[in-house]
Design a protein around this motif. Structure first.
Motif, PDB file in Angstrom:
ATOM      1  N   ARG A  23       0.747  -1.214  -0.004  1.00 37.58           N
ATOM      2  CA  ARG A  23       0.094  -0.101   0.027  1.00 37.58           C
ATOM      3  C   ARG A  23       0.944   1.210  -0.024  1.00 37.58           C
ATOM      4  O   ARG A  23       0.300   2.323  -0.014  1.00 37.58           O
ATOM      5  N   HIS A  37       1.407  -4.742  -4.476  1.00 37.95           N
ATOM      6  CA  HIS A  37       0.105  -4.106  -4.885  1.00 37.95           C
ATOM      7  C   HIS A  37      -0.619  -5.095  -5.668  1.00 37.95           C
ATOM      8  O   HIS A  37      -2.017  -5.238  -5.625  1.00 37.95           O
ATOM      9  N   GLU A  40      -2.452  -7.304  -3.477  1.00 41.22           N
ATOM     10  CA  GLU A  40      -3.629  -6.814  -2.750  1.00 41.22           C
ATOM     11  C   GLU A  40      -4.718  -6.752  -3.889  1.00 41.22           C
ATOM     12  O   GLU A  40      -5.866  -7.207  -3.527  1.00 41.22           O
ATOM     13  N   GLN A  61       0.299  -7.684   6.282  1.00 40.89           N
ATOM     14  CA  GLN A  61       1.205  -6.550   5.619  1.00 40.89           C
ATOM     15  C   GLN A  61       2.231  -6.240   6.721  1.00 40.89           C
ATOM     16  O   GLN A  61       2.017  -5.475   7.484  1.00 40.89           O
ATOM     17  N   LEU A 137       0.420   3.184   7.529  1.00 40.75           N
ATOM     18  CA  LEU A 137      -0.639   2.652   6.697  1.00 40.75           C
ATOM     19  C   LEU A 137      -1.690   3.571   7.667  1.00 40.75           C
ATOM     20  O   LEU A 137      -2.739   4.121   6.995  1.00 40.75           O
TER      21      LEU A 137
END
Length: 202
Positions: A23, A37, A40, A61, A137
């Motif tokens: 992310r 990415h 995800e 993560q 995050l």
């Protein structure tokens, strides 16, 4: 493809090992981050395709963990030639990355997060592992992805958008992004100035 029919039958659980890089990115990490990415995106699609059958999906993560990843990457990465436009920036990029990453943590925390994910009843979730992943995050969620990208650019030598003076003078209602950034360690380099230290203390 071999496992999915059985997972649909029993409403199984799929745990994907992503990364904080799923992310967010650092300079010189674009190719690696792109693979995370992709995990995800694939996981979100997989959940949407299989949730009707009771399949659960979760993304782990991790931040910085002691898996020999960084020494290995450094050993196999060729040095930039002196003529590269980026040579003068590498030291700054490394310093900014070290500011927000923890020293490599023991991988048992990642293993535990994976094991815990198997029993968690939530149908889909992301689990940052390690305080560095949680900080980065949380900040990205707090200020939004575009503001986060601009802040990351500033930290790595780009245009200055937020200053210590702005933090000291801003009203609480206006302070969100810079206060979040300071509180979560992304502007530690401000400690080099008196004005910056005052902003961080506030």
């Amino acid at each position: 493809r071999l496992l999915l029919p059985r997972l649909r039958e029993v409403g199984g659980t799929i745990v994907q090992l992503s990364s904080v890089a799923g992310r967010t990115v650092f300079p010189e990490s674009g190719w690696y981050a792109a693979t995370k990415h992709a995990i995800e995106a694939m996981s979100e699609a997989l959940y949407q395709e299989t949730c009707t059958f009771g399949v659960k999906v979760r993304l782990i993560q991790p931040g910085s963990f002691d898996t020999e990843f960084l020494p290995t990457a450094s050993a196999v990465s060729p040095p930039l030639p002196a003529s590269s436009a980026y040579t003068a920036l590498q030291e700054l990029w490394t310093a900014r990355k070290i500011e927000v990453l923890e020293p490599p943590q023991h991988p048992r925390a990642v293993v535990q997060a994976i094991v815990d994910a198997l029993d968690d009843p939530r149908p889909f979730y992301r689990q940052p592992v390690g305080p560095d992943a949680a900080r980065m995050l949380a900040l990205k969620d707090a200020i939004g992805p575009d503001a986060y990208s601009r802040l990351a650019g500033q930290r790595n030598g780009g245009p200055a958008l937020w200053s210590p003076a702005w933090v000291l003078q801003a009203e609480d209602a206006e302070l969100g992004p810079a206060r979040q950034a300071a509180a979560l360690g992304h502007l530690d380099h401000w400690k080099a100035t008196d004005e910056g230290r005052q902003a961080l203390q506030r």
